[in-house]
Scaffold this motif. Sequence first.
Motif, short mmCIF file in Angstrom:
data_model
loop_
_atom_site.label_atom_id
_atom_site.label_comp_id
_atom_site.label_asym_id
_atom_site.label_seq_id
_atom_site.Cartn_x
_atom_site.Cartn_y
_atom_site.Cartn_z
N ILE A 72 0.93 -1.04 0.04
CA ILE A 72 0.06 -0.05 -0.03
C ILE A 72 1.03 1.22 0.03
CG2 ILE A 72 -1.73 1.31 1.34
CD1 ILE A 72 -2.62 -1.17 2.64
N ASP A 73 0.55 2.09 -0.95
CA ASP A 73 1.14 3.58 -0.87
C ASP A 73 0.12 4.73 -0.84
OD1 ASP A 73 3.87 4.95 -1.69
OD2 ASP A 73 2.19 5.99 -2.70
N ILE A 74 0.34 5.33 0.18
CA ILE A 74 -0.58 6.61 0.65
C ILE A 74 -0.33 7.54 -0.67
CG2 ILE A 74 -1.77 7.99 2.02
CD1 ILE A 74 -1.90 5.10 2.74
N ASP A 75 -1.22 8.02 -1.53
CA ASP A 75 -1.16 8.91 -2.68
C ASP A 75 -1.42 10.28 -1.97
OD1 ASP A 75 -1.21 6.71 -4.75
OD2 ASP A 75 -3.39 6.42 -4.25
N ASN A 76 -0.72 11.22 -2.57
CA ASN A 76 -0.78 12.88 -2.21
C ASN A 76 -0.27 12.77 -0.71
OD1 ASN A 76 -1.99 13.18 -4.92
ND2 ASN A 76 -3.81 12.74 -4.22
N PHE A 77 0.27 12.01 -0.15
CA PHE A 77 0.62 12.24 1.13
C PHE A 77 1.82 13.47 1.39
CE2 PHE A 77 3.45 11.41 4.76
CZ PHE A 77 2.55 11.63 5.83
N LYS A 78 2.65 13.59 0.27
CA LYS A 78 3.67 14.71 0.35
C LYS A 78 2.97 15.81 0.45
CE LYS A 78 7.69 16.34 -2.06
NZ LYS A 78 7.03 17.74 -2.22
#
Length: 776
Positions: A378-384
Motif C-alpha cells: 500500500i502506498d498513500i497517494d498525495n501524502f507529500k
Amino acid sequence: MNLGKRTSLLILPVIIISYAMIAWIIYERESGSLQALEKNRLEQRASLIGFTFNDYNNFLDTYLRSLTEGNILAAYLRNTNNVYREKMLTGHLESAISRGRQGRQTFASLSIFDSDNTLKLYIENSTDPFATIQPEQIRIATEMADQKLRKKWEHTTSDNGQSAIRQGTAIDAKTLLTPTLLQAESTYRIIVTARPDKFDELLRTTQTEYQAELRYFGIDNPLDAPPQGLSAIVKLSQNYFLLIQPSEAYLASLLSQLQIRLLAIMSASVLITFILLQLLIRRYITNPIVRLDEQLTDVIARKKDNIDFPHSEDEVGRLGRKFHDLYEKLNQAFQESFLQARIDVLTQLPNRVGFHEAAEKMLLDAEKHQKQFSIIYIDIDNFKFVNDKYGHEIGDELLKAISAKFNYLIAIALKRNDMPFVYRLSGDEFIIMLPEYDNDSASQVCNKILKLFTNGFNFERGHFAVTASLGLASYPQDGSSITQLISNADLAMYQAKNTGKNRLAHYSNELAKNDRQLKEIEFLLKEINPEAELSLNYMPVIDHADNVKGCEALLRWHSPQIGPVSPAVFIPIAEETGVFEMIDLWVIEQSFKDYPQLQSILGEQLQVSINISSAEVHSDNFIHKLKTLCHQYGITPGDFVLEITETFAMEQSSDAIQWLERLRQLGFKIAIDDFGTGYTSLMQMVDYPVDIIKFDKQLVERITQTERRHLAKALIDLCHIQSIQVVAEGIETSEQSRCLWQADCDIQQGFLIAKPMPIDTLKQWLEEHRYLERVV
C-alpha cells in the motif's frame, strides 16, 4: 587426583564435543549454502548460455523475416536480369549481421532452392572464395519439399564441438508470401544458417569448469529420467532443451575442501580454548578453593581461629550478585533494543525488519503445509501534499490514524490477534500479510481498505484528500520467495498508481510484460534519433467568432523497433530518465522551423502553444538554449506559449516562480495546462505568474453540467479579473462549446473543433472548417 587434573579431564571432552557439534552444524549450513551457491552459479551460467543461443536464434528470425517481408528477396527473384542482385543479397546479409549482432563477427549463410529443389543461390559471409553449400542445408530443403513444410528449424553439433543453427521457410513462387496447402508444390525454400561460436565457447568453458555432461533433448528425444543432484536445464527453443549435469566429483571436491578447513579451525579452537580455560579456572576457581582449603587446614591444625570466610564469602557473593544484576540489566536492555529495532516509533506498527522476520516464518509454514498467503503493498497517494500544506505534525497524525484503521480492519477480517499483520515499511508505504488467503479472498480485503479512502480520508483532525494505491501478490503463483512477492506486489502497486490511484492492481504476467516494455522504452529513449523518429502534430484552437487563433504542438514518436508509442507512456519515462530536455528543445526548434508555414496556412496573428516538462524547472541551460534558438530562427517569443502542468504550478516554490518570470522576460507567454486535475486552491491561482489557464477536459465536463454551469462563469470571471486568458480543452460536444462561450471563455480546443494533425493537412482542415462555418 587433584582438582586441576580433574577439571582438565572434564572440560577437554566437553570442548571437543561442543566444537565438533558446532563444526557439524556449520558444515551442514555451509554445505547447503555451498550447494545453493553452486546451483545459482550454474543457473546463471545456464541463463547466459540460453541468452547467447537465443541471441543467435533471434538474429536468424529477424534476418529471415526482414528478407521475406522486405524488397531485397523479391528484387532478386523477379529481376533476373539484374547483375547486381546477388551482391545486393550479400550486402543485405552483411548489414543484417552488423546490425543484429552489433558488430560481432558471426558466420552466416543463405541458400535459396526453387520448387524443383534446385539450388538457385548460396552466399555466406566468409573469406573462402571456394565456399560451397553444406549438405545439411540441402537436406533441410529436401525435407521441407518432401514433407511440404512451411518452416523448419534445427540445431546440430559436429564431432569437433562446433554447432550450427539452421532455419528454413517456404514462400510462394508467385506471391512471395507464405504458401497455402494448395501452393505447396510451387514454392521457394529459403535456408539461413548461423554458427553460434560464442554459444559453443560457453559450452566448452562450462564443460571444462564443471566436468559436466551435456545432453540435448526435446519432444522427439526426451530424457530417460528427471535429472538428479546439481544440474540445470537451458531452454533453447520451444521444444528443444539442453541439460547441463556436472559430475559428482566436482561437488564432492568442494565439500571435501570445506571439511578440511572446518577440521583445521576446530582443532585450533579446541587447543586455544582448553589452554585459556585452564588458565582462567586455575586463577579464578581452583586457586581460591586451594586457599580456602589451606585456611581450613590451618583451622583444623589450630593454627588459625577461623577462616577468612566472611571476607571470601562476601567477595564471591557480591561478585555473583553483581554479575546476576548486571546480566539482568543487560538482558532487559537487549530485549528492549530488540523490540525497538522491529517497531516503528510513530505508528507502533512492526517495521521492515519485523515484516521480513514474520514473512519468512509464514513462508516456511506455507511451504511445509502447502498453504497460500497474500501480501498487499500500500502506498498513500498525495501524502507529500499533506505534509507540504499542513505540516509534518499533521502528516504524522494522519499516518497514525491510517495505521489504526488498517489494524482494526485487518483484525476484523482475519479474526486473529496472535501476531501482527500490518507493517509500516517506510514513509507512507505499508504492507499487509494475509495468511491462508488466496488472490480472490485477499481482493475482498483490499476493497474494504479502498473504502476507507472514498472521497479522501477522515479522522478527528479533519478531511484530507489522500487515497491509497494497492498492489496484491499471492504465494505461490506470484512468487516463491518473500523478495519476489514484495517486488511483484510493489510493481502491481505502481500499476494501480499509474492508472488513476485509489485502486487495486493484481500482479500478473501481463503486468510484468508491461514493465519489461516500459524498460525497453526507457532504453530506446536513451538511444533515440529525434530527426528520424519524432514528429509534431498541430491542433488548431478558435475564438468565439470561429477564427483560428493558434494551435498546440503535440509530440509524436514512432520507434523503428516497437512502432508508435503514446506520449502518455513515453513522456513520463523521458522525464524520469533525464532525456526530456533534449526532446523539449527538439520540439521547440521544430515548432520554430514550422512557424512560417503555419502562418501561411492559419494566418499571421498566430500563437503556437508548446508543452514543456516540469523536469526543466531551474534549468539555466534550457533558458540559454531557448534564447539561442529564438535568435537562430528570428522568432518573436510573444508568438509562442509555453505550457506547464498544474502539478508543477501547485509546488509554487520561489525558485520555480523566478524561473517562470525569466521565461516571461524573454517574451514568452506562460500557460497552466491541465488546470482542474490537481489540488490547487483559488488563493494559489491568484499568485500564478502566468498569462493563460487551460481548463482540463475533466473540469470542462463537470462545469458544463446543468447543475454546475454557474461555476463556469465564476471561474472564468476570476481568471479575467487577474488578466488571465481562459482556454477550454477537450471540447467534444456542441453543448459544451455553447455553454463555455456563454460563460465568456476566450479560446476553445477539442475534437469538436479539430484533432491533432500533421502540418501538411492543416490547409485542407482550414478549408473544410470555413466551409462548415459558411454553411452553419
